[in-house]
Design a protein around this motif. Structure first.
Motif, PDB file in Angstrom:
ATOM      1  N   UNK A 229      36.953  23.950  61.703  1.00  0.00           N
ATOM      2  CA  UNK A 229      35.777  24.186  60.851  1.00  0.00           C
ATOM      3  C   UNK A 229      35.657  25.669  60.530  1.00  0.00           C
ATOM      4  N   UNK A 230      35.877  26.507  61.526  1.00  0.00           N
ATOM      5  CA  UNK A 230      35.760  27.956  61.310  1.00  0.00           C
ATOM      6  C   UNK A 230      36.802  28.432  60.298  1.00  0.00           C
ATOM      7  N   UNK A 231      38.070  27.993  60.465  1.00  0.00           N
ATOM      8  CA  UNK A 231      39.128  28.398  59.534  1.00  0.00           C
ATOM      9  C   UNK A 231      38.809  27.929  58.122  1.00  0.00           C
ATOM     10  N   UNK A 232      38.402  26.651  57.998  1.00  0.00           N
ATOM     11  CA  UNK A 232      38.083  26.095  56.675  1.00  0.00           C
ATOM     12  C   UNK A 232      36.888  26.792  56.047  1.00  0.00           C
ATOM     13  N   UNK A 233      35.862  27.072  56.849  1.00  0.00           N
ATOM     14  CA  UNK A 233      34.651  27.701  56.318  1.00  0.00           C
ATOM     15  C   UNK A 233      34.938  29.107  55.806  1.00  0.00           C
ATOM     16  N   UNK A 234      35.738  29.879  56.549  1.00  0.00           N
ATOM     17  CA  UNK A 234      36.078  31.234  56.107  1.00  0.00           C
ATOM     18  C   UNK A 234      36.884  31.177  54.810  1.00  0.00           C
ATOM     19  N   UNK A 235      37.889  30.295  54.785  1.00  0.00           N
ATOM     20  CA  UNK A 235      38.717  30.166  53.575  1.00  0.00           C
ATOM     21  C   UNK A 235      37.871  29.718  52.390  1.00  0.00           C
ATOM     22  N   UNK A 236      36.971  28.745  52.618  1.00  0.00           N
ATOM     23  CA  UNK A 236      36.131  28.229  51.534  1.00  0.00           C
ATOM     24  C   UNK A 236      35.185  29.312  51.013  1.00  0.00           C
ATOM     25  N   UNK A 237      34.566  30.058  51.919  1.00  0.00           N
ATOM     26  CA  UNK A 237      33.628  31.108  51.499  1.00  0.00           C
ATOM     27  C   UNK A 237      34.337  32.160  50.652  1.00  0.00           C
ATOM     28  N   UNK A 238      35.499  32.616  51.109  1.00  0.00           N
ATOM     29  CA  UNK A 238      36.230  33.639  50.366  1.00  0.00           C
ATOM     30  C   UNK A 238      36.763  33.089  49.046  1.00  0.00           C
ATOM     31  N   UNK A 239      37.360  31.891  49.101  1.00  0.00           N
ATOM     32  CA  UNK A 239      37.966  31.316  47.904  1.00  0.00           C
ATOM     33  C   UNK A 239      36.952  30.978  46.830  1.00  0.00           C
ATOM     34  N   UNK A 240      35.859  30.324  47.225  1.00  0.00           N
ATOM     35  CA  UNK A 240      34.839  29.946  46.244  1.00  0.00           C
ATOM     36  C   UNK A 240      34.184  31.188  45.641  1.00  0.00           C
ATOM     37  N   UNK A 241      33.953  32.207  46.476  1.00  0.00           N
ATOM     38  CA  UNK A 241      33.375  33.454  45.962  1.00  0.00           C
ATOM     39  C   UNK A 241      34.300  34.102  44.943  1.00  0.00           C
ATOM     40  N   UNK A 243      36.599  32.650  43.087  1.00  0.00           N
ATOM     41  CA  UNK A 243      36.605  31.839  41.864  1.00  0.00           C
ATOM     42  C   UNK A 243      35.329  32.080  41.062  1.00  0.00           C
ATOM     43  N   UNK A 244      34.197  32.181  41.755  1.00  0.00           N
ATOM     44  CA  UNK A 244      32.926  32.427  41.056  1.00  0.00           C
ATOM     45  C   UNK A 244      32.928  33.789  40.358  1.00  0.00           C
ATOM     46  N   UNK A 245      33.558  34.777  40.972  1.00  0.00           N
ATOM     47  CA  UNK A 245      33.644  36.089  40.343  1.00  0.00           C
ATOM     48  C   UNK A 245      34.482  36.051  39.069  1.00  0.00           C
ATOM     49  N   UNK A 246      35.309  35.019  38.933  1.00  0.00           N
ATOM     50  CA  UNK A 246      36.117  34.840  37.717  1.00  0.00           C
ATOM     51  C   UNK A 246      35.454  33.864  36.748  1.00  0.00           C
ATOM     52  N   UNK A 247      34.147  33.668  36.883  1.00  0.00           N
ATOM     53  CA  UNK A 247      33.454  32.670  36.059  1.00  0.00           C
ATOM     54  C   UNK A 247      33.590  32.957  34.567  1.00  0.00           C
ATOM     55  N   UNK A 248      33.431  34.218  34.159  1.00  0.00           N
ATOM     56  CA  UNK A 248      33.561  34.549  32.731  1.00  0.00           C
ATOM     57  C   UNK A 248      34.967  34.276  32.224  1.00  0.00           C
ATOM     58  N   UNK A 249      35.968  34.572  33.071  1.00  0.00           N
ATOM     59  CA  UNK A 249      37.348  34.277  32.680  1.00  0.00           C
ATOM     60  C   UNK A 249      37.555  32.775  32.531  1.00  0.00           C
ATOM     61  N   UNK A 250      36.951  31.980  33.405  1.00  0.00           N
ATOM     62  CA  UNK A 250      37.071  30.519  33.308  1.00  0.00           C
ATOM     63  C   UNK A 250      36.415  30.009  32.031  1.00  0.00           C
ATOM     64  N   UNK A 251      35.296  30.625  31.632  1.00  0.00           N
ATOM     65  CA  UNK A 251      34.686  30.268  30.346  1.00  0.00           C
ATOM     66  C   UNK A 251      35.665  30.517  29.207  1.00  0.00           C
ATOM     67  N   UNK A 252      36.357  31.672  29.269  1.00  0.00           N
ATOM     68  CA  UNK A 252      37.330  31.988  28.233  1.00  0.00           C
ATOM     69  C   UNK A 252      38.513  31.031  28.254  1.00  0.00           C
ATOM     70  N   UNK A 253      39.018  30.695  29.453  1.00  0.00           N
ATOM     71  CA  UNK A 253      40.145  29.768  29.560  1.00  0.00           C
ATOM     72  C   UNK A 253      39.792  28.393  28.991  1.00  0.00           C
ATOM     73  N   UNK A 254      38.521  28.033  29.043  1.00  0.00           N
ATOM     74  CA  UNK A 254      38.112  26.737  28.504  1.00  0.00           C
ATOM     75  C   UNK A 254      38.382  26.637  27.004  1.00  0.00           C
TER      76      UNK A 254
END
Length: 366
Positions: A229-241, A243-254
């Motif tokens: 759980x600890x390994x998954x939670x750390x990876x999820x927190x970093x990864x999702x954050x 990806x969220x920081x690339x939100x404008x880029x994802x809008x453009x990729x759409x």
């Protein structure tokens, strides 16, 4: 940026704001309290889902026992539970439910990101073969014994996920990212890695290990423990954050790579980064709970219907709904055929396949 007459325009996209009516800014401002309220309600729903799911299982546990177990761990002045009951709650039920929430959030966000990067409404780590590649890497590590620890299995799963996605991109390099072609190619890549996994299992010659790994490959939260759980939670927190920081880029990729580039996005670097992050999140999930399909397909489409396609809003809601969805799906897997437990991946597939066909039909490809 000027849009051509044939280029679709999304009024929620930042690049299209000049085309909005004068009332549009007020509508966006007026939507903010609604979105905040929805998110708070979602957080409350996740908390309730976690508590209720901890109670569900073959052994009946009441809410007072759950409160006492959690209170004791928080240092509150409560009477400790008997050791067996306390271990059942804290060492088995709580990590299992938290793992379901973390994995559900990770896979859902991966699906939303892949759908934008590939411009394909059917993109999902499972459908694109990434989950099968991660499964192959994890199984090779476990069966052959190359560093069969939590980090070792995760590393093997990451290598397998990157190899499978790399093969997919190589096969797609000339024909473009046509929606049906990428799904069909993903199925082929997934079947290739599934065959390699089966070959490795058969070559191991251990019937018990083969049976256990086969059950795990269908997706199961049963082996979840606190270290995972600890390994998954750390990876999820970093990864999702990230990806969220690339939100404008994802809008453009759409809208396509050209539109993303016109908005100042480094297309190649951002695309590679997003693909690696989704591969890492998928591999960590697969290494801990097996391959769970269709979460990344089901959840983003439902969330878009509620909050729209703008990714800075879509991604947090997708993570939240993905967590709730998998918590309840895992609870159903525990009790549907009690005392026998069904792998959670079976239920996500039962829900996901009809939606997959519905999306195909809506797009006129079925």
């Amino acid at each position: 940026m000027s849009a051509s007459a044939t280029e679709p325009v999304d009024l929620l996209h930042p690049s299209a704001r000049s085309l909005e009516s004068p009332e549009a800014p007020r509508r966006r401002t007026g939507n903010t309290p609604r979105l905040v309220l929805l998110f708070v309600l979602g957080l409350a729903g996740l908390a309730v889902s976690i508590v209720v799911s901890i109670r569900i299982g073959a052994s009946q546990i009441g809410y007072p026992e759950i409160g006492r177990a959690l209170g004791w761990r928080l240092g509150l002045d409560v009477e400790p539970l008997p050791r067996l009951v306390d271990s059942l709650i804290w060492d088995l039920r709580v990590p299992r439910v938290l793992m379901a929430a973390v994995v559900g959030a990770s896979l859902a966000v991966c699906g939303a990101a892949l759908q934008a990067v590939t411009r394909n409404a059917l993109a999902d780590p499972y459908l694109l073969g990434v989950s099968n590649g991660a499964s192959t890497g994890a199984v090779i590590v476990v069966v052959l014994g190359y560093g069969a620890t939590t980090l070792g299995v995760t590393g093997g799963a990451l290598v397998g996920a990157l190899l499978s996605f790399g093969l997919l991109m190589v096969l797609m390099r000339r024909g473009g990212l046509d929606s049906m072609r990428i799904v069909l190619t993903g199925v082929v890549v997934g079947q290739l890695f599934a065959a390699i996994t089966s070959l490795v299992l058969m070559a191991s010659g251990d019937a018990e290990a083969t049976r256990a790994i086969t059950h795990w490959l269908l997706g199961s939260m049963a082996p979840s423990r606190w270290d995972g759980v600890v390994v998954c939670a750390i990876a999820a927190a970093l990864g999702i954050t990230l990806i969220w920081l690339c939100a404008n880029a994802l809008d453009g990729f759409s809208f396509g790579a050209d539109t993303a580039a016109s908005l100042g996005v480094n297309v190649r670097a951002t695309r590679v980064t997003l693909l690696i992050v989704t591969a890492v999140l998928t591999s960590v999930a697969v290494a801990t709970v097996g391959a769970i399909g269709f979460v990344g397909l089901i959840v983003p489409h439902g969330v878009r219907f509620l909050v729209g396609p703008l990714h800075r809003v879509l991604l947090p809601f997708t993570a939240l709904v993905g967590a709730i969805f998998l918590v309840w799906t895992d609870a159903l897997a525990r009790v549907a055929f009690a005392p026998r437990e069904v792998p959670v991946g079976v239920f996500t597939a039962l829900v996901g396949v009809p939606l997959f066909l519905l999306v195909l039909r809506k797009r006129g490809e079925l």
